[in-house]
Design an enzyme around this catalytic site. Structure first.
Site, mmCIF file in Angstrom:
data_model
loop_
_atom_site.group_PDB
_atom_site.id
_atom_site.type_symbol
_atom_site.label_atom_id
_atom_site.label_comp_id
_atom_site.label_asym_id
_atom_site.label_seq_id
_atom_site.Cartn_x
_atom_site.Cartn_y
_atom_site.Cartn_z
ATOM 1 N N SER A 173 0.829 -1.199 0.000
ATOM 2 C CA SER A 173 0.000 0.000 0.000
ATOM 3 C C SER A 173 0.868 1.255 0.000
ATOM 4 O O SER A 173 1.844 1.326 0.746
ATOM 5 C CB SER A 173 -0.913 0.015 1.226
ATOM 6 O OG SER A 173 -1.691 -1.157 1.242
ATOM 7 N N GLU A 256 -2.939 -3.385 13.481
ATOM 8 C CA GLU A 256 -3.584 -3.129 12.206
ATOM 9 C C GLU A 256 -5.032 -3.608 12.232
ATOM 10 O O GLU A 256 -5.921 -2.951 11.721
ATOM 11 C CB GLU A 256 -2.811 -3.850 11.098
ATOM 12 C CG GLU A 256 -3.306 -3.527 9.708
ATOM 13 C CD GLU A 256 -2.486 -4.215 8.625
ATOM 14 O OE1 GLU A 256 -2.692 -3.872 7.468
ATOM 15 O OE2 GLU A 256 -1.656 -5.088 8.932
ATOM 16 N N GLU A 388 -11.007 -14.678 6.365
ATOM 17 C CA GLU A 388 -10.970 -16.137 6.563
ATOM 18 C C GLU A 388 -9.867 -16.491 7.571
ATOM 19 O O GLU A 388 -10.072 -17.309 8.472
ATOM 20 C CB GLU A 388 -10.724 -16.854 5.230
ATOM 21 C CG GLU A 388 -11.940 -16.883 4.312
ATOM 22 C CD GLU A 388 -12.341 -15.506 3.797
ATOM 23 O OE1 GLU A 388 -11.453 -14.659 3.570
ATOM 24 O OE2 GLU A 388 -13.555 -15.265 3.631
#
Lengths: 403, 359
Positions: A173, A256, A388
């Protein structure tokens, strides 16, 4: 010149008032160009400097690094006001919310003094470099290496040694325009999986670095691939002990997923805008339930976060339960924006709806922002550990189900 | 001056209280387990269930919401929530939200706001009932049509009220209806003498519906927790294909979603109790938000629990059925999900900012 910073004094109402007043006078009237364009990146960097000048860039940091020693609760207040005022995206968020907590927990005094003030002023904008082409959800499959070298390199002082980084990092990012990056590298080639990894910092403009911007779903280069070919990193840019990178990175990952990256202010503000949009659309019955649920979930996230902040302030720690929040907010973010797009009808597909009335009552929220927000929200269930992975962590670590 | 920020509401004392209730209900009373008592209650034998209620009275449960002047504890709505959550956790039979929350509120209003149609006579009557409720000598129930059309367990209750619009009547059990939850014995309330009437009564009934919704939301959250615990236990013990079924990702992820739902329902529940304690103007909205979230989370827990248990969960024999049917019954009780969502939407301004006193 700096006035005595509020925030440490413990008067939340005064702090909120100061933040609100300042934002009202400084948040750009028209939204800045996208942070993932060269011009937008520069404008967002300038905005960070403006924030830093008012000592509002990093309120929860110690004053010596540019903060105000604000409590977690005050940080949440800042975030609420920031999102309610529709403040620009924080271009430095990778550094502010991922690297900085790691440096506070595992860095040296020298590293903090050298890196944090520059981060606070956006002199250095940081990109994250976790994933690799074959190490996504399975982050421990990292193959990029760091090989020790003796002797110094030009510009890195005399003596000591360093590391040569080689390999490929991806989905990084902000890397298209950022200055520096942090990531995990294999320092012990004989060790497997989580072992023998180290946490290193590197310069995106160093010799041997090639950055290939990647266009995202929305068309902008929000992340990039990074090719590293014997890129030198001095010993002083290793965070924590060599070989201990996995543990150190996981403590960041928890930040995070948990409190830091997604403040409740973002969802509270969006839920309020959603309700305004629903009212403007004539309060259609078929979306009423979803609108109510989005508001209720945003409030639940707000209350939960405040309670977590209080627990942390009382000496508690944040572990696997941060996975609960990550799944919750990222699913909420998608559902909330999907509901807004459904309310917009056929205009929902337009990047910039032409209708001049297509704005929130305060005029600051053109309808096109919902699509932009939706595209942004779609990444949430994927990054910072897919949902997941999070559900598996919840099941095994919190519920105690067998591995 | 701004009030202190709302932080995690439960005190160590309340956690201890919950622990004591959990131990008591887990152990049962007089040789009867709580699940056994629920089954016998459904079959019309109330003795084991009433034994449990007497034990609860010994711990102060029945006195919680009764004001001190009538022998009660005058406890906070959060104490009520802590207690009802544990009761839901153990699927205790009986008129929980009615006898512990709604009826004491109406009787208290009748006394303190002098709403009795026959003046002092009704006030003395209500004071007597309150004292007996606090002591655990009396179980009470009520119907509040249209939102609460039937009086649950009216056959077991020594006091039945019919509260509707601007009127409260004494009532007797009428026609019985079968609930999906056999331990909820539903009766039409045949209205008798009017004990209170007027605009102030409408307001008291509104508050009784709110506190009842809060209590039922707490029961649902507790039931959801029990369903998740049972699912985790079963998924750990039951093996198929040579491994515990809980090792399969499909099962893990479904139960993780249940855990998330319950985790984020509880802050809404606690915040609603705190708002109600402070007579906050948003209390109605907050209780509705809590009811929606707790009912959804419990429903999701019930669906997952049945699926994880498989065929054994689909039997009456298995105790899971007690929680499955109770959640299904409580889901629309004390206001449907749609009604509570509408209350939220009608009341929504902001989402509440820390430390401003704005809710």
């Amino acid at each position: 010149m700096t006035q005595a910073p509020a925030g440490a004094a413990g008067d939340p109402a005064a702090f909120r008032a100061e933040v609100r007043d300042w934002l009202a006078g400084h948040v750009p009237a028209e939204p800045l160009p996208s942070v993932d364009t060269a011009e937008g990146f520069a404008r967002h960097r300038a905005w960070e400097r403006e924030l830093a000048g008012a000592r509002l860039a990093v309120v929860s940091w110690p004053a010596r690094y540019g903060g105000r020693d604000a409590s977690l609760l005050e940080w949440l207040i800042f975030e609420e006001e920031y999102h309610a005022a529709d403040g620009p995206v924080r271009v430095g968020q990778n550094g502010l919310f991922l690297l900085a907590p790691t440096l506070f927990a595992h860095g040296t005094e020298e590293q903090r003094d050298r890196l944090l003030p520059r981060m606070a002023r956006a002199d250095d904008v940081w990109a994250q470099a976790w994933s690799e082409p074959d190490a996504g959800s399975d982050l421990a499959a990292i193959r990029a290496t760091a090989v020790p070298v003796k002797g110094h390199r030009k510009g890195h002082g005399e003596g000591g040694g360093g590391w040569l980084l080689s390999g490929t990092k991806t989905w990084s990012s902000r890397a298209a325009f950022a200055d520096r990056a942090f990531g995990l590298f294999r320092t012990d080639p004989a060790a497997r999986r989580h072992h023998g990894l180290s946490y290193l910092l590197f310069d995106l403009h160093a010799e041997g670095v090639t950055v290939r911007p990647i266009r995202q779903l929305g068309g902008e280069t929000g992340f990039a691939e990074i090719f590293l070919d014997e890129v030198f990193v001095p010993d002083s840019d290793v965070v924590g002990p060599v070989g201990d990178g996995w543990r150190i990175a996981m403590s960041t990952a928890s930040h995070e997923r948990g409190l830091s990256l997604r403040s409740p202010g973002r969802f509270s503000a969006a839920a309020d805008r959603l309700i305004a949009l629903w009212r403007r659309a004539g309060e259609p019955a078929d979306t009423a339930g979803r609108v109510a649920d989005a508001w209720i979930a945003a409030r639940a996230y707000h209350l939960h976060t405040v309670a977590t902040a209080a627990r942390l302030a009382a000496g508690g720690t944040l572990g696997a339960e941060s996975s609960l929040g990550k799944v919750f907010w990222s699913d909420l973010d998608v559902a909330l924006h999907e509901t807004a797009l459904d309310l917009l009808g056929p205009a929902a597909e337009l990047r910039q709806p032409p209708d001049p009335d297509g704005r929130s009552p305060d005029g600051r929220w053109p309808d096109g922002r919902w699509l932009e927000g939706y595209l942004f929200a779609l990444a949430g269930p994927i990054y910072a550990g897919t949902n997941e992975i999070q559900r598996t962590l919840i099941a095994e670590r919190l519920l105690g189900l067998p591995r | 001056m701004m009030p202190a920020p709302m932080i995690s509401a439960r005190s160590p004392e309340q956690e201890q209280f919950a622990g004591a209730l959990h131990d008591m209900l887990g152990a049962g009373a007089g040789g009867a387990t709580t699940t056994g008592a629920a089954r016998q209650w459904a079959a019309g034998d109330r003795a084991p269930g009433l034994g449990l209620w007497r034990e609860l009275a010994g711990l102060g449960v029945t006195a919680l919401t009764v004001p001190p002047q009538w022998g009660g504890l005058g406890a906070s709505p959060l104490d009520l929530v802590v207690c009802c959550e544990e009761i839901g956790h153990h699927a205790l039979p009986g008129p929980v939200a009615e006898s512990l929350a709604a009826v004491p509120l109406l009787l208290t209003a009748l006394c303190t706001e002098h709403l009795g149609t026959e003046g002092r006579r009704d006030e003395e009557l209500c004071a007597g009932w309150l004292t007996r409720l606090a002591d655990g000598d009396l179980l009470a129930t009520l119907a509040m049509p249209p939102r609460l059309p039937y009086a649950v367990d009216a056959d077991a209750a020594g006091l039945v009220l019919l509260a509707s619009a601007d009127t409260i009547r004494l009532a007797t059990p009428g026609t019985r209806h079968q609930s999906v939850d056999g331990s909820r014995r539903l009766y039409e309330a045949r209205g008798g003498r009017v004990v209170a009437h007027g605009p102030a009564v409408t307001e008291a009934i509104r508050r009784a519906l709110t506190v009842g919704a809060l209590a039922s939301a707490a029961q649902l959250l507790g039931a959801g927790r029990a369903l998740l615990e049972a699912s985790v236990r079963h998924a750990t013990l039951r093996t198929q294909f040579g491994r515990p079924v809980g090792a399969f990702q499909a099962v893990k992820h479904r139960l993780a979603d249940v855990a998330i739902g319950l985790e984020f329902a509880r802050p809404l529940l606690d915040a609603a109790a705190v708002a109600l304690a402070g007579s906050c103007p948003t209390a109605g909205r907050d209780v509705s938000a809590a009811k929606v979230a707790c009912a959804d989370a419990a429903h999701q827990a019930a669906r997952a629990a049945l699926q994880v248990h498989g065929a054994i969960g689909y039997t009456r024999e298995h105790d899971l059925s007690l929680w499955l049917t109770k959640v299904r019954a409580l889901l629309p009780a004390w206001g449907t999900q749609a009604e509570h969502r509408a209350i939220v939407l009608a009341a929504v301004g902001g989402t509440g900012l820390i430390g401003t006193g704005s809710p």
